[in-house]
Design a protein around this motif. Structure first.
Motif, PDB file in Angstrom:
ATOM      1  N   GLY A 146      86.177  43.324  41.824  1.00 25.11           N
ATOM      2  CA  GLY A 146      84.795  43.033  42.224  1.00 25.11           C
ATOM      3  C   GLY A 146      84.661  41.644  42.826  1.00 25.11           C
ATOM      4  O   GLY A 146      83.998  41.442  43.852  1.00 25.11           O
ATOM      5  N   PHE A 178      85.676  48.259  50.964  1.00 22.64           N
ATOM      6  CA  PHE A 178      84.898  47.925  49.764  1.00 22.64           C
ATOM      7  C   PHE A 178      84.795  49.138  48.837  1.00 22.64           C
ATOM      8  O   PHE A 178      83.693  49.613  48.548  1.00 22.64           O
ATOM      9  CB  PHE A 178      83.500  47.426  50.167  1.00 22.64           C
ATOM     10  CG  PHE A 178      83.522  46.230  51.079  1.00 22.64           C
ATOM     11  CD1 PHE A 178      83.683  44.964  50.560  1.00 22.64           C
ATOM     12  CD2 PHE A 178      83.428  46.394  52.464  1.00 22.64           C
ATOM     13  CE1 PHE A 178      83.729  43.857  51.406  1.00 22.64           C
ATOM     14  CE2 PHE A 178      83.469  45.292  53.312  1.00 22.64           C
ATOM     15  CZ  PHE A 178      83.626  44.018  52.779  1.00 22.64           C
ATOM     16  N   LEU A 187      75.854  39.142  44.706  1.00 19.63           N
ATOM     17  CA  LEU A 187      76.870  40.202  44.707  1.00 19.63           C
ATOM     18  C   LEU A 187      77.487  40.420  43.330  1.00 19.63           C
ATOM     19  O   LEU A 187      77.912  41.532  43.003  1.00 19.63           O
ATOM     20  CB  LEU A 187      77.947  39.889  45.753  1.00 19.63           C
ATOM     21  CG  LEU A 187      77.449  39.837  47.208  1.00 19.63           C
ATOM     22  CD1 LEU A 187      78.599  39.472  48.152  1.00 19.63           C
ATOM     23  CD2 LEU A 187      76.825  41.171  47.626  1.00 19.63           C
ATOM     24  N   TYR A 204      77.840  52.308  44.156  1.00 20.62           N
ATOM     25  CA  TYR A 204      76.653  52.850  44.831  1.00 20.62           C
ATOM     26  C   TYR A 204      76.550  54.361  44.589  1.00 20.62           C
ATOM     27  O   TYR A 204      75.493  54.882  44.243  1.00 20.62           O
ATOM     28  CB  TYR A 204      76.726  52.562  46.342  1.00 20.62           C
ATOM     29  CG  TYR A 204      75.694  53.332  47.119  1.00 20.62           C
ATOM     30  CD1 TYR A 204      74.378  52.881  47.186  1.00 20.62           C
ATOM     31  CD2 TYR A 204      76.017  54.540  47.745  1.00 20.62           C
ATOM     32  CE1 TYR A 204      73.419  53.614  47.862  1.00 20.62           C
ATOM     33  CE2 TYR A 204      75.067  55.272  48.423  1.00 20.62           C
ATOM     34  CZ  TYR A 204      73.762  54.810  48.477  1.00 20.62           C
ATOM     35  OH  TYR A 204      72.807  55.538  49.126  1.00 20.62           O
ATOM     36  N   VAL A 226      73.777  46.487  49.659  1.00 20.99           N
ATOM     37  CA  VAL A 226      75.157  46.274  50.108  1.00 20.99           C
ATOM     38  C   VAL A 226      75.671  47.540  50.796  1.00 20.99           C
ATOM     39  O   VAL A 226      76.291  47.484  51.869  1.00 20.99           O
ATOM     40  CB  VAL A 226      76.065  45.915  48.905  1.00 20.99           C
ATOM     41  CG1 VAL A 226      77.534  46.102  49.242  1.00 20.99           C
ATOM     42  CG2 VAL A 226      75.799  44.483  48.450  1.00 20.99           C
ATOM     43  N   HIS A 227      75.388  48.680  50.180  1.00 21.08           N
ATOM     44  CA  HIS A 227      75.886  49.926  50.756  1.00 21.08           C
ATOM     45  C   HIS A 227      75.296  50.169  52.140  1.00 21.08           C
ATOM     46  O   HIS A 227      76.009  50.595  53.057  1.00 21.08           O
ATOM     47  CB  HIS A 227      75.590  51.116  49.842  1.00 21.08           C
ATOM     48  CG  HIS A 227      76.134  52.397  50.383  1.00 21.08           C
ATOM     49  ND1 HIS A 227      75.354  53.314  51.048  1.00 21.08           N
ATOM     50  CD2 HIS A 227      77.395  52.880  50.417  1.00 21.08           C
ATOM     51  CE1 HIS A 227      76.114  54.316  51.448  1.00 21.08           C
ATOM     52  NE2 HIS A 227      77.357  54.078  51.078  1.00 21.08           N
ATOM     53  N   ALA A 282      73.254  46.964  44.931  1.00 15.80           N
ATOM     54  CA  ALA A 282      74.282  47.957  45.287  1.00 15.80           C
ATOM     55  C   ALA A 282      73.795  48.801  46.468  1.00 15.80           C
ATOM     56  O   ALA A 282      74.569  49.121  47.379  1.00 15.80           O
ATOM     57  CB  ALA A 282      74.609  48.845  44.085  1.00 15.80           C
ATOM     58  N   PHE A 321      82.474  48.611  45.553  1.00 17.67           N
ATOM     59  CA  PHE A 321      81.036  48.595  45.868  1.00 17.67           C
ATOM     60  C   PHE A 321      80.563  49.991  46.261  1.00 17.67           C
ATOM     61  O   PHE A 321      79.460  50.416  45.887  1.00 17.67           O
ATOM     62  CB  PHE A 321      80.743  47.610  47.007  1.00 17.67           C
ATOM     63  CG  PHE A 321      80.818  46.151  46.620  1.00 17.67           C
ATOM     64  CD1 PHE A 321      80.880  45.754  45.287  1.00 17.67           C
ATOM     65  CD2 PHE A 321      80.796  45.158  47.598  1.00 17.67           C
ATOM     66  CE1 PHE A 321      80.941  44.406  44.932  1.00 17.67           C
ATOM     67  CE2 PHE A 321      80.846  43.808  47.256  1.00 17.67           C
ATOM     68  CZ  PHE A 321      80.919  43.431  45.932  1.00 17.67           C
ATOM     69  N   THR A 322      81.400  50.705  47.029  1.00 19.89           N
ATOM     70  CA  THR A 322      81.021  52.055  47.466  1.00 19.89           C
ATOM     71  C   THR A 322      80.930  52.999  46.265  1.00 19.89           C
ATOM     72  O   THR A 322      79.961  53.767  46.130  1.00 19.89           O
ATOM     73  CB  THR A 322      82.056  52.570  48.495  1.00 19.89           C
ATOM     74  OG1 THR A 322      82.078  51.663  49.602  1.00 19.89           O
ATOM     75  CG2 THR A 322      81.705  53.961  48.985  1.00 19.89           C
ATOM     76  N   VAL A 335      76.295  43.440  41.345  1.00 17.45           N
ATOM     77  CA  VAL A 335      76.856  44.770  41.600  1.00 17.45           C
ATOM     78  C   VAL A 335      78.105  44.965  40.733  1.00 17.45           C
ATOM     79  O   VAL A 335      78.311  46.027  40.130  1.00 17.45           O
ATOM     80  CB  VAL A 335      77.194  44.942  43.098  1.00 17.45           C
ATOM     81  CG1 VAL A 335      77.728  46.351  43.359  1.00 17.45           C
ATOM     82  CG2 VAL A 335      75.970  44.651  43.970  1.00 17.45           C
ATOM     83  N   GLU A 345      86.047  41.739  46.271  1.00 17.58           N
ATOM     84  CA  GLU A 345      85.130  42.394  47.224  1.00 17.58           C
ATOM     85  C   GLU A 345      83.916  41.515  47.522  1.00 17.58           C
ATOM     86  O   GLU A 345      83.417  41.490  48.650  1.00 17.58           O
ATOM     87  CB  GLU A 345      84.695  43.778  46.700  1.00 17.58           C
ATOM     88  CG  GLU A 345      85.810  44.799  46.785  1.00 17.58           C
ATOM     89  CD  GLU A 345      85.352  46.252  46.653  1.00 17.58           C
ATOM     90  OE1 GLU A 345      84.135  46.532  46.751  1.00 17.58           O
ATOM     91  OE2 GLU A 345      86.234  47.119  46.456  1.00 17.58           O
ATOM     92  N   MET A 346      83.454  40.777  46.526  1.00 19.45           N
ATOM     93  CA  MET A 346      82.355  39.822  46.765  1.00 19.45           C
ATOM     94  C   MET A 346      82.742  38.823  47.840  1.00 19.45           C
ATOM     95  O   MET A 346      82.007  38.565  48.793  1.00 19.45           O
ATOM     96  CB  MET A 346      82.057  39.014  45.483  1.00 19.45           C
ATOM     97  CG  MET A 346      81.289  39.720  44.409  1.00 19.45           C
ATOM     98  SD  MET A 346      81.357  38.786  42.849  1.00 19.45           S
ATOM     99  CE  MET A 346      80.754  37.172  43.335  1.00 19.45           C
TER     100      MET A 346
END
Ligand code: NAD
Ligand code: 13P
Length: 349
Positions: free
Chosen positions: A231, A319, A203, A326, A306-307, A303, A322-323, A206, A234-235
């Motif tokens: 980040g 998230f 992660l 992506y 994860v998405h 990415a 991350f979003t 990302v 979020e990980m």
């Protein structure tokens, strides 16, 4: 004669660096055979096979130029041949190639073999997210440990001091894996948390893409620190969301966690190419081809993986970083949109 034999699957930048460490260590371990076979994805470099170059000149001139490999490292182009007599299998290839490699060695491994994954990536299946050790275990049905840390390979090849984390559920096996990897300049700490170590390693790539966007935008250290902080949270949130019961929170404070996010966000390939992505407008795949000379990125693929997980579960709002990363990578959103909706409350995580 020695009971154990280690082999390495993968000979990229990190695989070749790991080979230097392991091949030196086995010469000091009486229970291990001195020969270390390494599987090389065969290619022609300057008119010669890469395996022949490695076995003649003892250097992986394409993926780790400038650093000699010990003479007990033997390059082999056939992966099934490499694993067939090994008791200890080190897997270190870009994550996108794992299933194909496993299919080629399936049925060739010893029943008493065990493996360790140095891969930083995750897989997506109908059941959700799968880690590399889970994928390896599913195909080979052997115990699998993990190794991940703040470990930029070129710096380790130069023998600059760093730390790493091994995740292993069997204390006796952990001692053996540690003996294969630990050196004065590569300090191994073992934790009983195989998948926590892996989630961290995958992660953070990302987050590194996000850090590269910040560099591409020319926005300084405070901004990058904010992306690293969010980040990292979020990980942890995502790893706990997927496998909370199996993961130890303390793993995030090991080298594989906080330290790897930092080093990758400053010195990694994912960071560097994300900066170029912003500056040139070229795609990640194109930049990978143009700038990495055969080395592979994991971050933009992760990415996407994860998405697909967070989107299918409708938890995108939890998230936002991350979003956003992506959407910048894949949906043409402007790099500045990385800041959209980042004011998330992590205080109850
Ligand atoms: P790399 O990116 O330097 O090289 C790519 C490798 O993939 C080469 O060995 C190439 O021959 C091979 N390859 C190309 N096409 C292939 C195919 N179709 N099937 C199988 N192999 C193919 O590799 P690396 O840096 O050793 O990365 C391996 C893993 O280690 C990755 O998950 C990476 O995130 C992780 N890792 C890398 C570093 C680092 O600093 N390089 C550090 C820690 C972890
Ligand atoms: P990059 O793949 O971004 O170079 O990261 C290397 C790494 O994992 C350092 O720990």
């Amino acid at each position: 004669s020695p009971r154990n034999k280690v082999c390495i699957l993968g000979s990229g930048n990190w695989g070749s660096t790991a080979a230097r460490i392991i091949a030196e260590n086995v010469t000091k371990l009486p229970s291990f055979d001195n020969t270390v076979k390494i599987w090389v994805y065969e290619e022609i470099v300057d008119g010669k096979k890469l395996t022949e170059i490695i076995n003649t000149h003892h250097e992986n001139v394409k993926y780790l130029p400038g650093h000699k490999l010990p003479h007990n490292v033997v390059a082999v182009p056939d992966a099934a041949e490499v694993v067939k007599d090994a008791t200890h299998i080190v897997v270190v290839i870009p994550h996108q190639f794992i299933q194909h490699l496993l299919d080629t060695i399936h049925g060739s491994t010893r029943p008493d073999a065990r493996a360790i994954s140095l891969i930083k990536g995750i897989g997506i299946s109908n059941q959700g997210m799968t880690t590399m050790t889970q994928i390896i275990h599913r195909t080979l049905a052997i115990p699998v440990s993990s190794l991940s840390g703040a470990n930029i390979a070129n710096e380790i090849a130069e023998e600059k001091y760093c730390e790493t984390t091994i995740g292993c559920s069997d204390p006796d096996e952990a001692i053996v894996w540690r003996s294969l990897f630990n050196t004065p300049y590569f300090q191994v700490n073992c934790v009983n948390d195989v998948i926590g170590v892996e989630f961290c390693g995958a992660l953070k790539n990302v987050v590194a893409v996000g850090a590269g966007f910040i560099d591409g935008l020319g926005l300084g250290n405070n901004t990058k620190a904010a992306i690293i902080r969010i980040g990292f949270l979020e990980m942890r949130r995502l790893a706990m969301h997927i496998s909370g019961a199996q993961i130890q929170e303390s793993t995030f404070m090991e080298s594989c966690g906080i330290a790897d996010v930092i080093t990758t966000c400053y010195g990694g390939r994912n960071r560097r190419l994300a900066e170029e992505f912003v500056k040139t407008g070229k795609s990640m795949t194109q930049l990978e081809k143009e700038l990495l000379n055969g080395q592979k990125l994991q971050g933009y693929l992760t990415a996407g993986e994860v998405h697909s997980y967070i989107d299918s579960r409708g938890v995108n709002d939890h998230f936002p970083l991350f979003t956003n990363i992506y959407q910048i990578c894949y949906e043409g959103k402007p790099p500045h949109s990385i800041f959209d909706g980042l004011n998330v409350d992590f205080s109850n995580d």
